[in-house]
Design an enzyme around this catalytic site. Sequence first.
Site, PDB file in Angstrom:
ATOM      1  N   SER A 132       0.856 -15.524   3.634  1.00  0.00           N
ATOM      2  CA  SER A 132       1.238 -14.979   2.545  1.00  0.00           C
ATOM      3  C   SER A 132       2.738 -14.596   1.692  1.00  0.00           C
ATOM      4  O   SER A 132       3.351 -16.499   0.893  1.00  0.00           O
ATOM      5  CB  SER A 132       0.949 -13.232   2.656  1.00  0.00           C
ATOM      6  OG  SER A 132       0.977 -12.802   1.367  1.00  0.00           O
ATOM      7  N   LYS A 184       4.557  12.382  -9.284  1.00  0.00           N
ATOM      8  CA  LYS A 184       6.058  11.998  -8.272  1.00  0.00           C
ATOM      9  C   LYS A 184       5.881  12.010  -6.780  1.00  0.00           C
ATOM     10  O   LYS A 184       6.474  10.964  -6.500  1.00  0.00           O
ATOM     11  CB  LYS A 184       6.476  13.539  -8.264  1.00  0.00           C
ATOM     12  CG  LYS A 184       8.016  13.734  -8.203  1.00  0.00           C
ATOM     13  CD  LYS A 184       9.117  12.428  -8.940  1.00  0.00           C
ATOM     14  CE  LYS A 184      10.221  12.420  -8.323  1.00  0.00           C
ATOM     15  NZ  LYS A 184      11.163  11.128  -8.469  1.00  0.00           N
TER      16      LYS A 184
END
Length: 323
Positions: A132, A184
């Site tokens: 990765s 949020k």
Amino acid sequence: MNKILTTIILGTLLLCAACQPKMNLFPDSTDPLKETVLQGESDQKILVIPIQGIISDQPKKGLLSSMPSMVQEVSSKLALASKDPEIKAVILKINSPGGTVTASDIIYREISEYKKKTGVKVIAAMMDIAASGGYYISLSADRIIAHPTTMTGSVGVIFMRPKLDGLMDKIGVSMDVTASGRNKDMASPFRKDTPEEEKIISNMVADYAARFIKLVKENRTLSPEQLEEIKTARVFSAQGALKTGLVDKLGYLDDAVADAKKMAGLPDDAQVITYKRKAYPNDTLYNSVEAQSLKMPALVNFDAEAFIPPKTGFYYMWYPATR
């Protein structure tokens, strides 16, 4: 008995250090990087930069010392190298399961900019794991060499966030949140994600994954079939990575040094150097220790990090290799 004796000696050394303010027993980020010659005698040089562990921009803090983050350390070494015209090649010795998206991208860019500025050849030499983010960084190199037993690939992104809502339900604890918008507190650990939030997160994961794949396509010559296999984000053995086009060849660190000499037109006795903060006796290419330090003996052999949930965020990381 040995533990008691070690503790007494360590306490005495610390007491002496307190009496001598300029005395630095434990190497940390305040120590300057110093050039260490690993082999060779020629004026022309090959620099080895270890990229070891989880890729992060967070400094490493210990009980008695601290070290710069991997981003800072690699950036500092490249800055030093750019001032040395005798450095003709760089070997990135990578042993990493990856790390955060941003830290991986910064190191990739730092190496790419160094190449543009200096024209120096860069070789990535993979060790145990270059998965990765570890592979992301290797894409900055002119050639990628995997050790015959390397694990690499995992070309993809993962978004991890701990979830405590089930535990909180069991113990009768809740978390009230007042927010300015319905998304949020998206990915909050205290409640399940809504379908809308899951879609938003999936789209963000797709954006970061697309960036990774774009760099693979720019830096590797792959067939459509190879690219589709890589897009599954699976890991590969060294042999599988060679077959899929992720690496150029299989070999050892000596092979990486030989390739660096050939690519940069260096003599056989070219120096192989590294930058460290403290000298290490009988140093070799295989030493990944950045500095020597005194360590307290562990009273309890317990790896707490294996039980700590990951910090919420996007990662170019093969997570199983971090546990």
